[in-house]
Design an enzyme around this catalytic site. Sequence first.
Site, PDB file in Angstrom:
ATOM      1  N   HIS A 306     -23.776  14.783 -20.609  1.00 64.45           N
ATOM      2  CA  HIS A 306     -23.813  15.645 -19.429  1.00 64.45           C
ATOM      3  C   HIS A 306     -22.422  16.224 -19.180  1.00 64.45           C
ATOM      4  CE1 HIS A 306     -23.328  16.014 -14.897  1.00 64.45           C
ATOM      5  NE2 HIS A 306     -24.310  16.851 -15.147  1.00 64.45           N
ATOM      6  N   ASN A 307     -22.363  17.518 -18.825  1.00 62.84           N
ATOM      7  CA  ASN A 307     -21.066  18.172 -18.566  1.00 62.84           C
ATOM      8  C   ASN A 307     -20.031  17.744 -19.617  1.00 62.84           C
ATOM      9  OD1 ASN A 307     -22.266  19.344 -16.390  1.00 62.84           O
ATOM     10  ND2 ASN A 307     -21.011  18.358 -14.823  1.00 62.84           N
ATOM     11  N   GLU A 336     -23.586  19.786 -23.410  1.00 66.10           N
ATOM     12  CA  GLU A 336     -23.836  20.764 -22.350  1.00 66.10           C
ATOM     13  C   GLU A 336     -22.658  21.713 -22.174  1.00 66.10           C
ATOM     14  OE1 GLU A 336     -25.373  20.962 -17.707  1.00 66.10           O
ATOM     15  OE2 GLU A 336     -24.438  19.121 -18.439  1.00 66.10           O
ATOM     16  N   ASP A 338     -21.491  24.621 -19.256  1.00 69.90           N
ATOM     17  CA  ASP A 338     -21.683  25.369 -18.005  1.00 69.90           C
ATOM     18  C   ASP A 338     -20.916  26.680 -18.139  1.00 69.90           C
ATOM     19  OD1 ASP A 338     -23.014  23.197 -17.112  1.00 69.90           O
ATOM     20  OD2 ASP A 338     -21.745  22.782 -15.392  1.00 69.90           O
ATOM     21  N   HIS A 351     -16.844  23.365 -14.522  1.00 66.52           N
ATOM     22  CA  HIS A 351     -17.806  22.958 -13.497  1.00 66.52           C
ATOM     23  C   HIS A 351     -17.647  23.911 -12.322  1.00 66.52           C
ATOM     24  CE1 HIS A 351     -19.908  19.425 -11.248  1.00 66.52           C
ATOM     25  NE2 HIS A 351     -20.744  20.320 -11.699  1.00 66.52           N
ATOM     26  N   GLU A 385     -26.064  25.920 -19.344  1.00 60.88           N
ATOM     27  CA  GLU A 385     -26.295  26.220 -17.934  1.00 60.88           C
ATOM     28  C   GLU A 385     -25.599  27.554 -17.710  1.00 60.88           C
ATOM     29  OE1 GLU A 385     -25.284  24.315 -13.631  1.00 60.88           O
ATOM     30  OE2 GLU A 385     -25.979  22.928 -15.169  1.00 60.88           O
TER      31      GLU A 385
END
Length: 762
Positions: A306-307, A336, A338, A351, A385
């Site tokens: 995640h992230n 991931e 973003d 983020h 994302e």
Amino acid sequence: MTSASSPQRLQDDPHIAVMMAGSTLRKVKSRSWKKQRHFRLLEDGLTIWYKSRWAGRGHSTFSVTEVEAVREGHQSEVLLSIAEEFPASHCFTLVFHGRQGNLDLVADSPEEARAWVQGVRKLIHKAQTMDEKERLDQWVFDWFQKADKNKDGKMNFKEVKTLLKMMNVEMNEEHALHLFTMADKSESGSLEIEEFVLFYKMLTQRDEVWKVFQDYSGDGEKLMLEELESFLKIEQHEGEQSGRRAKELIGRYEPSETAIKQEAMSLDGFQMYLCSQEGSIFRPELLELQQDMSRPLSHYFISSSHNTYLLEDQLRGHSSVEAYIQALKRGCRCVELDCWDGHDGEPIVYHGHTLTTKILFKDIISTVKEYAFKASDFPVILSLENHCSVEQQTVMARYLRQILGDALLVCPLGGHDLQHLPPPQELKSKILLKAKKIGGLESCPDDTLTDEVSDDEELANGDADSPSTEDPPAEKKTDKKSKLSRELSDLVVYCKSVHFHGFDHARSHAKFYEMSSFSESKARRLAKEAGADFVQYNMRQLSRVYPGGLRTDSSNYNPQDMWNVGCQIVALNFQTAGLEMDLNDGLFRQNGGCGYVLKPDFMRDATSRFNPEKPEEHQGYKPLRLAVQVISGQQLPKVNQKEGSIVDPLVRVEVYGVPKDQAREETPHIQNNGFNPVWNKTLNFVIHTPELALVRFVVEDYDKASRNDFIGQFTLPFKCMQTGFRHIHLLSKDGTAIPPSSLFVNISISATDASPPDGWRR
């Protein structure tokens, strides 16, 4: 003793000689932090020592065994940032195991840099290729070096007493002096290296291993071939192969040529076998790639991050391509990104609406290209994302095609039916994109689509917004809909992101290539309320679970809750060590560490109605009893470096699985003995769903006044455990090995009705 002379032999190598003589290197942390430090390799041939020229007596050390690799030139973000100031031929990076940051160094000349690069690589290779005996010899030699304070090549009794404290041993002076005198064959009042080896051997004599040995040895001196065969059959449950295995083990672990000729095993050989990989708790054959990789992707648990870009917390943490390198090298198969609009038309990753640092999208894709398949050949999923404008989405699509080339999957596999996801076997060395898509695999609509481009997870699933340190811009608040780039959409094949509208809707409308993301709280609620439906849903489709938005400290949720209902992409903050990552590492240690683990049969069979809340209703329900006799511990590391401090260890065995299987039992603590504590305590468990259970062995330093300190742990799937007398080689909090620290246990598994479990190698 081999290691006593090994540093001398090493010194003959010109590169090692440069390291032992020492060099002044620049340690670089940033463009503005570049400081000279004096580095040298110590006499043990393993420890690198360094200090500031102005720091008085203060210095730092690290072991070559902590170094995973050496990169030459400008192969780190830090060294790239100073590329104009220092030529690549002067620069190199030491990359450490686990989560420890890199060490970026600059030498005064290309020759000096080359000597350190080649020298460290040789030392890493030497450390990795040592056998069990050489490793132990090296460890003993290291202790001798540490304790020989005046460096005269001898150790007096005062130095021995200091050494015992360093080694976590509480021993009365009379007994210590007795061992010292017995080892001092020359009666000189001090021990030379060979005498110290004898002292160490007496100190580490394992009574509990000797007792097991005595039970099967006719003469108390050795195990004859048939006696070793009996031990393997009765205690280790090796079955029909015990005779063949006995011969193999003697050939592999017996140090005495005389014993080998007699087809016998001495106590030394027996102990060496028990401490080896074959004597460990993890079934060695299951560490290899051995599962069926021809099932649909949805039939596997997939190691997921995640992230991924973050090295620290979610609000102010540092973003770095190094985080992707670390995750991919650990076998992570889903990372991931973003993505946000950056300056000069360059998409960036960070983020959003926080103070985390930003990195270029193209730099991450270049890093993925280089590292995606170093740990595993099986497919990598890029989870996007996407918060970018159509223009910058198109730039992203261009970078993906240009940089990844043929590795990027851009169309369905030829010859594969459009009813199920393809298997990992057919997607080897391929990179898949998970993102929004215009239409489906079957249709070709207009060039653009007005849609919610953002795969903004917290909003998509009705959870609270991620906390941020600034308000989102006004246009972001009002314009929730924006256009999706056709070029980017076309790159999404088998992982189309869609909102989840319930299990009934999915059964009647969902396509196999559509997948949804769930916050941890939503996934946990669905698992509790509709566990059987969730298991069925995950047979056909992929689902991704991510940490809740309030975890700003990058903490993790328990992934077991999600695996219990068959969720494949259970995304964790890889940068955060602890129980949750121990479970993740434990599950994915099997199957060659390839990042894919085949789910149990009942999670792949459409006729099954398995519900983790009610495992007893499952058709193949066969609970098992697990008995763990925790016998002893060996050379546990000190957790408190204060002078004279010695640990009070206890062992806790924890079981993670379906709710009925969650359990923990622990031994009492042993006062002041981290060197060879003995518990002889049996802990009992009933495992209702063995196929999903993980077992975690934790050692802690007992403290009655405050929280216990962590010493070490090892986690593995219940189905990967070997029964019988086994050693558990402990790992640090960071998941790295801490040899020779271990636990000695006796594992017993039986059916709850006392009949032997089907197909289980006991």
